[in-house]
Design an enzyme around this catalytic site. Structure first.
Site, PDB file in Angstrom:
ATOM      1  N   SER A  77       0.806  -1.229   0.000  1.00 36.41           N
ATOM      2  CA  SER A  77       0.000   0.000   0.000  1.00 36.41           C
ATOM      3  C   SER A  77       0.830   1.266   0.000  1.00 36.41           C
ATOM      4  O   SER A  77       0.387   2.299  -0.510  1.00 36.41           O
ATOM      5  CB  SER A  77      -0.933   0.000   1.211  1.00 36.41           C
ATOM      6  OG  SER A  77      -0.201  -0.057   2.422  1.00 36.41           O
ATOM      7  N   HIS A 105      -5.103  -4.363  -1.986  1.00 39.65           N
ATOM      8  CA  HIS A 105      -4.764  -3.295  -2.922  1.00 39.65           C
ATOM      9  C   HIS A 105      -4.560  -3.822  -4.341  1.00 39.65           C
ATOM     10  O   HIS A 105      -4.103  -3.088  -5.220  1.00 39.65           O
ATOM     11  CB  HIS A 105      -3.506  -2.565  -2.446  1.00 39.65           C
ATOM     12  CG  HIS A 105      -3.668  -1.915  -1.115  1.00 39.65           C
ATOM     13  ND1 HIS A 105      -3.393  -2.569   0.063  1.00 39.65           N
ATOM     14  CD2 HIS A 105      -4.116  -0.685  -0.778  1.00 39.65           C
ATOM     15  CE1 HIS A 105      -3.647  -1.756   1.078  1.00 39.65           C
ATOM     16  NE2 HIS A 105      -4.081  -0.622   0.604  1.00 39.65           N
ATOM     17  N   LYS A 136     -11.968  -0.943  -1.023  1.00 39.18           N
ATOM     18  CA  LYS A 136     -11.031  -0.156  -1.828  1.00 39.18           C
ATOM     19  C   LYS A 136     -11.528  -0.114  -3.270  1.00 39.18           C
ATOM     20  O   LYS A 136     -12.475   0.589  -3.580  1.00 39.18           O
ATOM     21  CB  LYS A 136      -9.621  -0.708  -1.662  1.00 39.18           C
ATOM     22  CG  LYS A 136      -9.125  -0.604  -0.206  1.00 39.18           C
ATOM     23  CD  LYS A 136      -7.677  -0.913  -0.051  1.00 39.18           C
ATOM     24  CE  LYS A 136      -7.273  -0.886   1.430  1.00 39.18           C
ATOM     25  NZ  LYS A 136      -7.490   0.435   2.066  1.00 39.18           N
TER      26      LYS A 136
END
Length: 253
Positions: A77, A105, A136
């Site tokens: 990240s 991610h 996300k």
């Protein structure tokens, strides 16, 4: 399903690993992985970021452990780079280690169709456990998941404390996740647009002389080198209508 990927990471580590076991964790893994390693009774070996020779050496030195686990972010990240999962998997298979990859991610952004880093490195079917989030790229308001074999998920269903002793996800959160996955499966345009924008933005930043990290994902870290200056730049850019979050120590160390 977990309340978040953080609880999924903590849950799987604490549930599977105990006295006599060894966890091999990348130096730059997410805080939830670090916390999971801290609360278990297993030994934790932290290897330098993406250093596969150091990981191999650590596995050799701890080959007598009762159980071994290699756990790593798929996309990191703060760095925007990826774990070399082809080598991670080869080492895990050679030393008979459980392989856990946090795809928080990566889901929806890397690999064909946004499947993740396992697909990117063509080792999707050789990884034991994936964790991830709806919060996300999938656009949800939270929620995490854990994927593995039927035996593994059945075991965690009955033994993983962060799953058992908490509330279920709200139906709306689950519905958002399902809808986002449907879009990824049926429409490649959003992923193509993301990568077109990523390449354009990265090239433009490099052309004005900014120092960037990563390059393997849509995460583009701009390295300032001074926390106070980074926050000042973030505030001034916001005043100009540009929203870029500044991140400093201890989040970035």
């Amino acid at each position: 399903l977990y309340s978040s990927c953080s609880t999924a990471n903590i849950g799987v580590i604490d549930c599977l690993m105990t006295d006599g076991d060894v966890i091999f964790s990348d130096q730059f893994n997410h805080a939830s992985i670090i916390d999971g390693c801290r609360i278990t009774k297993a030994k934790t070996v932290v290897y330098p970021h993406n250093d596969m020779k150091a990981l191999e050496k650590a596995l050799k030195e701890n080959d007598g452990a009762r159980r071994k686990m290699i756990i790593t972010d798929g996309v990191f990240s703060m760095e925007g780079d990826t774990a070399p999962l082809d080598i991670v998997v080869e080492l895990g298979e050679r030393f008979k280690a459980i392989i856990v990859v946090d795809e928080s991610h990566a889901t929806g952004v890397v690999g064909r169709g946004g499947i993740g880093t396992g697909e990117l490195y063509d080792v999707q079917d050789r990884i034991d456990i994936f964790t991830g989030t709806f919060g996300k790229a999938l656009g949800g308001a939270g929620g995490g998941y854990l994927c593995g074999s039927r035996d593994m998920t059945d075991y965690l269903y009955h033994r993983s404390r962060p799953f058992i002793f908490t509330n279920a996800l709200p139906p709306a959160t689950v519905a958002v996740g399902i809808a986002a996955l449907d879009i990824l499966e049926n429409d490649s345009q959003c992923l193509e647009t993301l990568w077109d924008n990523t390449r354009y933005f990265r090239n433009a930043l490099e052309n004005i002389g900014l120092k960037l990290l990563g390059g393997e994902s849509p995460i583009i870290p701009v390295l300032i080198g001074d926390t106070a200056k980074a926050y000042q730049m973030s505030n001034e850019l916001f005043d100009l209508g540009v929203f870029i979050t500044a991140i400093g120590y201890p989040v970035v160390s």
